[in-house]
Structures are given as structure tokens and as C-alpha cells.
Design an enzyme around this catalytic site. Sequence first.
Site, PDB file in Angstrom:
ATOM      1  N   GLU A 268       0.746  -1.135  -0.028  1.00  0.00           N
ATOM      2  CA  GLU A 268      -0.172  -0.248  -0.090  1.00  0.00           C
ATOM      3  C   GLU A 268       1.010   1.526   0.203  1.00  0.00           C
ATOM      4  OE1 GLU A 268      -3.524   0.282  -0.249  1.00  0.00           O
ATOM      5  OE2 GLU A 268      -3.924  -1.873  -0.266  1.00  0.00           O
TER       6      GLU A 268
ATOM      7  N   ASP B  89      -7.745   6.187  -8.172  1.00  0.00           N
ATOM      8  CA  ASP B  89      -8.554   4.779  -8.487  1.00  0.00           C
ATOM      9  C   ASP B  89     -10.175   4.473  -8.183  1.00  0.00           C
ATOM     10  OD1 ASP B  89      -9.175   5.376  -5.741  1.00  0.00           O
ATOM     11  OD2 ASP B  89      -8.332   3.492  -4.981  1.00  0.00           O
TER      12      ASP B  89
ATOM     13  N   THR C 162      -7.160   8.242  -0.771  1.00  0.00           N
ATOM     14  CA  THR C 162      -7.162   6.752   0.297  1.00  0.00           C
ATOM     15  C   THR C 162      -6.206   7.766   0.875  1.00  0.00           C
ATOM     16  OG1 THR C 162      -7.260   6.040  -2.072  1.00  0.00           O
ATOM     17  CG2 THR C 162      -6.370   5.233   0.149  1.00  0.00           C
TER      18      THR C 162
END
Length: 267
Positions: free
Chosen positions: A34, A52, A57
Site C-alpha cells: 500500500e 482509482d 485514500t
Amino acid sequence: MADAAAASAVRTKAVGLDDPAKKDIAMQIVSSAENSSLDWKAQYKYIEDIGDGRGYTAGIIGFCSGTGDMLDLVEYYTQAKPGNVLAKYLPALRKVNGSDSHAGLDPNFTKDWTKAAQDPEFRKAQDHERDRVYFNPAVKQGKSDGVGVLGQFVYYDAIVMHGDGSDSTSFRNIRKRALSKAKPPAQGGSETAWLNAFLDARVWAMKQEEAHSDTSRVDTAQRVFLKKGNLTLDTPLEWKVYGDSYRIGQPPPRGVLAGTGASKGTG
């Protein structure tokens, strides 16, 4: 078959991914994929839009403004600490949920997230939501299926990326797809065969979405541990993600810093 299932049950009872040392290893491996770093505790402050379609995020497990888990996190944090620096964004987070919109979040949300990450209460809130939504369900299902520490990690990494909703690429449907090919140890199947079937289904799910189409976190990490028969995820561990090399539990070769990716470091 019965003997294999019994042996698996003994193993999963003895040590699970919820063992503190194993859990820390799990967090490091996920962080390598990640965040290109083994230093998962440095990721509480992380936040960016990675393009995305899930909006921002952020944090130690990739909470997303577009998928609801970031909203749940900030709501939980605000219950624990009313008036925190992120509380004012709750109306905007509710509106952008389900989209990649930044409406009501820009320009200061990322700065305020970084500021909140200095608060021990916010870090505790991230830990709580990671465990409630992702870690605990993965470990519970893994133990129910009779898989050991590696299998529980395989489940955890899948639920982190895909969630556990009703769509075809969700964790539960990845597992359902695997069940058409093999049986878990709790149903008398081979643990290795089951995990291979699950990883095959996971790779299929990843390839359904461009943002997840690089399957190296399975191919050159989880599959490596499985091929070595390391069902208990014992150190030393060596793997690659996106071409970068990582290791836990042994001295690195000369010229490579311990605990870093070969080319990305701990940033």
C-alpha cells in the site's frame, strides 16, 4: 483428510494472525504493497487521491472517502473526541460517499488529516476501525476455514483491497469462487490447494479493475510464502511488490538498509 483438518485446527488454535507479533508482520507486508514501506506506523498521516475512483485514500489501511470506511472512521473518532479537527468534514464525507468527489473537502482536508494523525486518539480510532472492518473478520473466517497464519493473512489482504460487499470482486465472492475449485481444511481439503484456489480467485478479482491489475502482491509475495510451505508466516520473510524487494527478520545484503524496499525505502 480428517487428519489434515485436525492438524490444521490445532495449528490455527495455537497461533493466529491475531498474535501480536504476527499481526505486526501482517501490517508490514500490507504496508509494503500500500505504501512501499515496512514502516506501517508512519502511515497514520498518509493521504492522497491515487486516481482509482475512490476519492482520497488515507491512513494505515487505505480508508477511502468514496467507499464509506473513511466516513465511519471520522464518525467513530468524533464520538471519542467531539470537536476534533476532522469533525467539520462529516457533512462533506457523507455527500461524497460513493464517488471520487472532493467537494467540501478541499483545500484543507489533507492538511487537517495530517494534523489529526498527531493525535493518539485518532491513531487509536484507525486501529479500531481497521480491526473491526477488516482484520477481525478476516481472522475469524480464516480460523473457521481451518487455515493457519498465512491463510488468515491472505484473507486479510483480500478484504483490505476488495472489501466484503455484495459485488463480484468482494472478499466473500472471491472465497465463493475459490469454493468452486477446492475445499478449505475445515471441510477436509488441503490447506495448500485451498489457498492456491483462493489466490487464483483473488488474482481474477484484481484483474477486473485497472487500478488493481498489478497482481505482484499475490504473485511475488503471498504465493512465494505458500510455495515455500510457510503456512505459519514465520520469519525470515522475503518478497517483492511492484518489483521492490522487502525482508523481515534477517540481515540484508550489503548496501541495503534493513526494513526497506530495495528501491523505495521507507517513505
